[in-house]
Scaffold this motif. Structure first.
Motif, PDB file in Angstrom:
ATOM      1  N   GLY A 218     -31.180  20.692 -24.380  1.00 40.68           N
ATOM      2  CA  GLY A 218     -32.800  20.849 -24.284  1.00 40.68           C
ATOM      3  C   GLY A 218     -33.359  20.758 -22.878  1.00 40.68           C
ATOM      4  O   GLY A 218     -32.333  20.836 -22.058  1.00 40.68           O
ATOM      5  N   LYS A 219     -34.540  20.811 -22.672  1.00 43.80           N
ATOM      6  CA  LYS A 219     -34.814  21.069 -21.405  1.00 43.80           C
ATOM      7  C   LYS A 219     -34.971  19.547 -20.597  1.00 43.80           C
ATOM      8  O   LYS A 219     -34.818  19.464 -19.450  1.00 43.80           O
ATOM      9  N   HIS A 220     -35.453  18.605 -21.392  1.00 46.08           N
ATOM     10  CA  HIS A 220     -35.454  17.147 -20.843  1.00 46.08           C
ATOM     11  C   HIS A 220     -35.078  16.296 -21.878  1.00 46.08           C
ATOM     12  O   HIS A 220     -35.399  16.295 -22.997  1.00 46.08           O
TER      13      HIS A 220
ATOM     14  N   ASP B 158     -39.056  19.585 -24.746  1.00 50.96           N
ATOM     15  CA  ASP B 158     -39.427  20.664 -23.794  1.00 50.96           C
ATOM     16  C   ASP B 158     -40.189  19.925 -22.750  1.00 50.96           C
ATOM     17  O   ASP B 158     -40.513  20.563 -21.650  1.00 50.96           O
ATOM     18  N   LYS B 159     -40.700  18.705 -22.953  1.00 50.00           N
ATOM     19  CA  LYS B 159     -41.483  18.080 -21.972  1.00 50.00           C
ATOM     20  C   LYS B 159     -40.842  16.853 -21.491  1.00 50.00           C
ATOM     21  O   LYS B 159     -39.768  16.193 -22.228  1.00 50.00           O
ATOM     22  N   GLU B 160     -41.187  16.193 -20.391  1.00 50.73           N
ATOM     23  CA  GLU B 160     -40.544  14.797 -19.928  1.00 50.73           C
ATOM     24  C   GLU B 160     -41.425  13.853 -20.381  1.00 50.73           C
ATOM     25  O   GLU B 160     -42.655  13.677 -20.061  1.00 50.73           O
TER      26      GLU B 160
ATOM     27  N   ASP C  18     -29.662  12.401 -26.816  1.00 53.19           N
ATOM     28  CA  ASP C  18     -30.959  12.990 -26.527  1.00 53.19           C
ATOM     29  C   ASP C  18     -32.065  11.752 -25.647  1.00 53.19           C
ATOM     30  O   ASP C  18     -33.102  12.349 -25.107  1.00 53.19           O
TER      31      ASP C  18
END
Length: 302
Positions: free
Chosen positions: A45-47, A264-266, A290
């Motif tokens: 994932g991104k974050h 996708d977000k912090e 995660d």
């Protein structure tokens, strides 16, 4: 004749070497195949999401726990409201992006968010609301500018043996099974009563720091693994089923938190739950690839 023997010997050696070479080749191919298999990354994932569980005692205790509170605490008192402001300032430094509360997601989420929106516009007052969900959850969410609050609790229906619960005598049953003495080796009631008494003399932050101390949360968790789990072993197994039900509920809470998370977000989740949930939820977040778990006591320091 010597040449023939020599030839046979060399042929045997060649054949043996050939087999060894083929074996090495096959092993190398296996190694290549194994190395080519895609092993899942620790996080995809991104974050990663940070998660913190703030363990609390119930400000307006419904009396559903086995230990019944004996010492008074009124969060609406002026002194306690000032202590609450200090607590909110401390937790706000964590900068949670989503606040998850101990109310059932399916039954209460829409109702709760109507209340929260009315609270934001001034038509829903908290002056007479003692529950920590209102006093901590609503007030902190407003302080941080959140437009939504998340109900994340879930029930776990009983799936064990059906007994005549109205007439069930736990101690008599344990004694009949020869399990009473073993189940009572640890005096958890004294532990709960001490914590209950301290809330009346400590500041709110001091007491929640005590509630979130890992040694205390482990003791609370161990009650399930000693006193509770033993009940009915070899017969009804209602003790182990009760523990399984508790695990099931916490897994559902974790599933809701996972569902609310946008990788996708912090994001930084804050779960406000009875302190008995801390040990298990902490383990689930810690074990998950995660999430990065954040200790509440890192923010409750005086």
């Amino acid at each position: 004749m010597k040449n023939l023997i020599y030839g046979i010997t060399m042929l045997a050696l060649f054949s043996s070497c050939k087999k060894e070479v083929e074996k090495v080749i096959q092993e190398n191919k296996k190694s290549e195949v194994i190395n080519s298999i895609s092993v899942p990354n620790s996080f995809i994932g991104k974050h990663k999401t940070r998660a913190m569980v703030l363990g609390v005692f119930h400000f307006h205790n419904p009396g559903l726990d086995s230990y019944k509170e004996k010492f008074a605490f009124n969060i609406l008192e002026e002194k306690r409201q000032k202590e609450l402001d200090i607590l909110l300032d401390k937790i706000a430094k964590y900068k949670p992006t989503k606040i998850l509360i101990e109310w059932p997601r399916i039954k209460m989420d829409s109702i709760t968010n109507v209340q929260y929106q009315n609270y934001l516009n001034g038509s829903f007052k908290l002056d007479d609301k003692k529950n920590e969900i209102y006093q901590i959850g609503f007030k902190l969410a407003k302080k941080l500018g959140h437009n939504k609050i998340y109900c994340s609790d879930a029930s776990a229906d009983w799936f064990g043996a059906e007994l005549d619960w109205d007439n069930y005598d736990r101690n008599a049953y344990l004694k009949a099974k020869g399990q009473y003495e073993k189940s009572k080796r640890y005096d958890y009631d004294s532990f709960y009563e001490l914590s209950d008494s301290l809330k009346s003399v400590q500041t709110l932050t001091e007491h929640l720091a005590l509630d979130n101390k890992l040694e205390n949360r482990l003791k609370d968790h161990q009650a399930y693994l000693t006193e509770v789990v033993l009940e009915g072993a070899g017969d009804t197994y209602i003790g182990s089923d009760a523990v399984a039900r508790w695990y099931r509920r916490n897994l559902r809470i974790f599933a809701n938190a996972y569902d609310f998370t946008n990788f996708d977000k912090e994001e930084r989740l804050l779960l406000i739950y009875g302190s008995g949930h801390v040990w298990q939820l902490r383990q689930l977040f810690t074990d998950s690839p995660d999430f990065d778990y954040v200790e509440a006591n890192d923010y409750l320091k005086e």
